[in-house]
Write a protein that holds these residues in place. Structure first.
Motif, PDB file in Angstrom:
ATOM      1  N   TYR A  51       0.846  -1.192   0.000  1.00 32.11           N
ATOM      2  CA  TYR A  51       0.000   0.000   0.000  1.00 32.11           C
ATOM      3  C   TYR A  51       0.888   1.250   0.000  1.00 32.11           C
ATOM      4  O   TYR A  51       1.632   1.484   0.939  1.00 32.11           O
ATOM      5  CB  TYR A  51      -0.897   0.056   1.246  1.00 32.11           C
ATOM      6  CG  TYR A  51      -1.733  -1.173   1.504  1.00 32.11           C
ATOM      7  CD1 TYR A  51      -1.933  -2.142   0.525  1.00 32.11           C
ATOM      8  CD2 TYR A  51      -2.343  -1.355   2.744  1.00 32.11           C
ATOM      9  CE1 TYR A  51      -2.708  -3.268   0.770  1.00 32.11           C
ATOM     10  CE2 TYR A  51      -3.120  -2.474   2.986  1.00 32.11           C
ATOM     11  CZ  TYR A  51      -3.293  -3.430   2.002  1.00 32.11           C
ATOM     12  OH  TYR A  51      -4.053  -4.533   2.258  1.00 32.11           O
ATOM     13  N   GLY A  99     -13.702  -3.866  -1.318  1.00 29.16           N
ATOM     14  CA  GLY A  99     -12.939  -3.381  -2.472  1.00 29.16           C
ATOM     15  C   GLY A  99     -12.472  -1.945  -2.274  1.00 29.16           C
ATOM     16  O   GLY A  99     -11.632  -1.457  -3.015  1.00 29.16           O
ATOM     17  N   THR A 134     -11.297  -2.893   5.205  1.00 31.19           N
ATOM     18  CA  THR A 134     -10.767  -3.735   6.287  1.00 31.19           C
ATOM     19  C   THR A 134      -9.567  -3.055   6.937  1.00 31.19           C
ATOM     20  O   THR A 134      -9.479  -2.947   8.172  1.00 31.19           O
ATOM     21  CB  THR A 134     -10.370  -5.135   5.756  1.00 31.19           C
ATOM     22  OG1 THR A 134     -11.418  -5.607   4.913  1.00 31.19           O
ATOM     23  CG2 THR A 134     -10.123  -6.103   6.879  1.00 31.19           C
TER      24      THR A 134
HETATM   25  P1  AMP Z   1     -11.234  -4.495   1.304  1.00 32.34           P
HETATM   26  O1  AMP Z   1     -12.171  -3.420   0.833  1.00 32.34           O
HETATM   27  O2  AMP Z   1     -10.831  -4.325   2.714  1.00 32.34           O
HETATM   28  O3  AMP Z   1     -11.772  -5.866   1.007  1.00 32.34           O
HETATM   29  O4  AMP Z   1      -9.873  -4.336   0.466  1.00 32.34           O
HETATM   30  C1  AMP Z   1      -9.814  -4.590  -0.904  1.00 32.34           C
HETATM   31  C2  AMP Z   1      -8.397  -4.785  -1.397  1.00 32.34           C
HETATM   32  O5  AMP Z   1      -7.673  -3.548  -1.337  1.00 32.34           O
HETATM   33  C3  AMP Z   1      -7.581  -5.771  -0.584  1.00 32.34           C
HETATM   34  O6  AMP Z   1      -6.922  -6.628  -1.484  1.00 32.34           O
HETATM   35  C4  AMP Z   1      -6.579  -4.937   0.162  1.00 32.34           C
HETATM   36  O7  AMP Z   1      -5.373  -5.640   0.379  1.00 32.34           O
HETATM   37  C5  AMP Z   1      -6.375  -3.773  -0.780  1.00 32.34           C
HETATM   38  N1  AMP Z   1      -5.983  -2.502  -0.116  1.00 32.34           N
HETATM   39  C6  AMP Z   1      -6.398  -2.045   1.083  1.00 32.34           C
HETATM   40  N2  AMP Z   1      -5.847  -0.845   1.349  1.00 32.34           N
HETATM   41  C7  AMP Z   1      -5.072  -0.534   0.298  1.00 32.34           C
HETATM   42  C8  AMP Z   1      -4.235   0.595  -0.023  1.00 32.34           C
HETATM   43  N3  AMP Z   1      -4.119   1.640   0.795  1.00 32.34           N
HETATM   44  N4  AMP Z   1      -3.570   0.571  -1.191  1.00 32.34           N
HETATM   45  C9  AMP Z   1      -3.692  -0.479  -2.037  1.00 32.34           C
HETATM   46  N5  AMP Z   1      -4.481  -1.562  -1.806  1.00 32.34           N
HETATM   47  C10 AMP Z   1      -5.157  -1.589  -0.647  1.00 32.34           C
END
Ligand code: AMP
Length: 413
Positions: free
Chosen positions: A21, A48, A52
């Motif tokens: 990230y 997405g 989380t």
């Molecule tokens: P979530 O909405 O928590 O299911 O996250 C979706 C995806 O985004 C997951 O694969 C995370 O690992 C990724 N993710 C979360 N935060 C970031 C960030 N700041 N930069 C890039 N990817 C991220």
């Protein structure tokens, strides 16, 4: 904005960097500072969006700050309640990764699998517990889980939790935690019942809204195929043979539908995995792992089983059945086109599903392109679909009367 600007400390920054990230996502920018201020929150964000990490990173930071507080052994300080087993495992995986450079311990408990190993881990003590509601209450009843020290309670995917009938369990869990705590409620949408729950258990909450709907759907190449119900299976096979390649999720509304499609695809030589609520936890996890590793390239799923699961790099989503809730369409197609890739979404629409198309188009503010050049048109005599107006959606020549308005569809996972 960078993660440093969010006042996160070094072990957390290091873990976020290792997760790849660079910068916080919008929901993280808005949520992290307020969690660190110990505010109660209602966050409307879909999977997405990075939601989380939006709660996990600041929770870890708060618990690190608290690590030196005198206490006897490990107590559950943060409790994350999640509606499905897959989601719970995913949240746990995130916590594990983000806490690499801390001494904080987390674990996950969920039903459909042996309770004894979960008890053993809990007895050793954890700081963070991720749980599905039923198993959590079981473990509490057996005196293995003590919620008296919970400082932060997260209710994730609250709308789904209520849709799945967990409202009483959620309220019970909330009451088992201390009155003085921070509560964070995350929900893709905030329907009336979620609002009501939030009003009764949150204290003076701040609201954060991250609407991703429109942008997600614009990044996806969406195609609509009108087809008689009886020909959907053939059309699906036709598309798989000729048009759709790569890593694909096919959504069906019911478990029965998932099994039926699996049977047909296996018979036709495809390697497929399925996930739905009737499969054992081990079987679901195995299916998901195989699909993620690329050992199979087709996953057939119901919405509830698939909701929130983070599956990257999908080439296409097939809506074998159209969802009767338009937001579900957005969730489904949001799985493709992640991380800036242009995804594809194919929707097979039978006569009784036509009215769903209209509500979906209203929600996404977009006219879905109709493909009528295929072997199973809905009305082979007439040219099936005529696009007229951007505003009113597709106009159907001699359209059969929508059966959806006559029949009330039941949700059936
Ligand atoms: P979530 O909405 O928590 O299911 O996250 C979706 C995806 O985004 C997951 O694969 C995370 O690992 C990724 N993710 C979360 N935060 C970031 C960030 N700041 N930069 C890039 N990817 C991220």
């Amino acid at each position: 904005m960078s993660f440093k600007d969010l006042q996160l400390n070094r072990p957390i920054l290091r873990a976020a960097a290792e997760a790849g990230y660079d910068n916080p996502t919008l929901v993280q920018e808005k949520t992290i500072p307020l969690v660190l201020k110990k505010k109660d929150l209602i966050v409307s964000a879909q999977t997405g969006t990075g939601k989380t990490a939006a709660f996990a990173l600041p929770i870890l930071q708060l618990l690190i700050d608290d690590q030196d507080a005198p206490r006897n052994g490990k107590k559950i300080k943060a409790l994350i309640v999640s509606p499905t087993r897959e989601l719970a495992v995913q949240i746990y995986d995130n916590f594990k990764a983000y806490s690499t450079y801390t001494n904080l311990r987390s674990t996950v408990v969920y039903g459909g699998t042996s309770i004894e190993p979960q008890k053993d881990v809990l007895k050793k003590g954890v700081d963070i517990l991720i749980a599905t509601p039923g198993r959590l209450l079981d473990l509490h009843k057996q005196d293995v889980v003590n919620l008296d020290y919970v400082e932060i309670l997260v209710l994730d995917e609250a709308d789904l939790m209520l849709d799945m009938g967990f409202i009483d369990d959620v309220r019970k869990i909330e009451r088992l935690c201390p009155k003085e705590k921070q509560t964070l409620l995350f929900s893709a949408t905030i329907p009336h019942k979620v609002e009501f729950l939030a009003n009764t258990i949150l204290k003076d909450p701040e609201r954060i809204e991250v609407t991703q709907n429109a942008s997600t759907s614009k990044d996806v190449d969406q195609l609509l195929y009108y087809v008689p119900k009886r020909n959907k299976m053939e059309l699906c096979l036709h598309l798989l043979r000729n048009t759709i390649k790569g890593h694909i999720i096919i959504f069906r509304r019911t478990k029965f539908g998932v099994d039926k499609l699996e049977h047909t695809l296996l018979k036709n030589g495809y390697k497929v995995n399925t996930i739905h609520g009737d499969k054992s936890q081990t079987a679901r996890q195995e299916a998901l792992d195989q699909f993620k590793k690329g050992e199979t390239n087709i996953l057939i799923a119901t919405d509830v089983a698939a909701r929130g699961i983070d599956i990257d790099d999908l080439d296409a989503v097939i809506n074998f059945d159209l969802p009767n809730v338009p937001e579900t369409y957005v969730h489904r197609i949001g799985r493709t086109a992640r991380a800036g890739n242009l995804g594809k979404a194919y929707s097979l629409c039978s006569a009784d599903e036509k009215s769903y198309v209209q509500t979906i188009q209203q929600l996404i503010q977009l006219q879905i392109d109709v493909v009528d050049d295929h072997p199973y048109p809905l009305d082979p005599k007439a040219k099936p679909i005529v696009h007229k107006s951007k505003k009113t959606g597709s106009k159907h020549k001699k359209g059969r009367k929508s059966e959806a308005s006559k029949k009330k569809k039941k949700r059936w996972y």
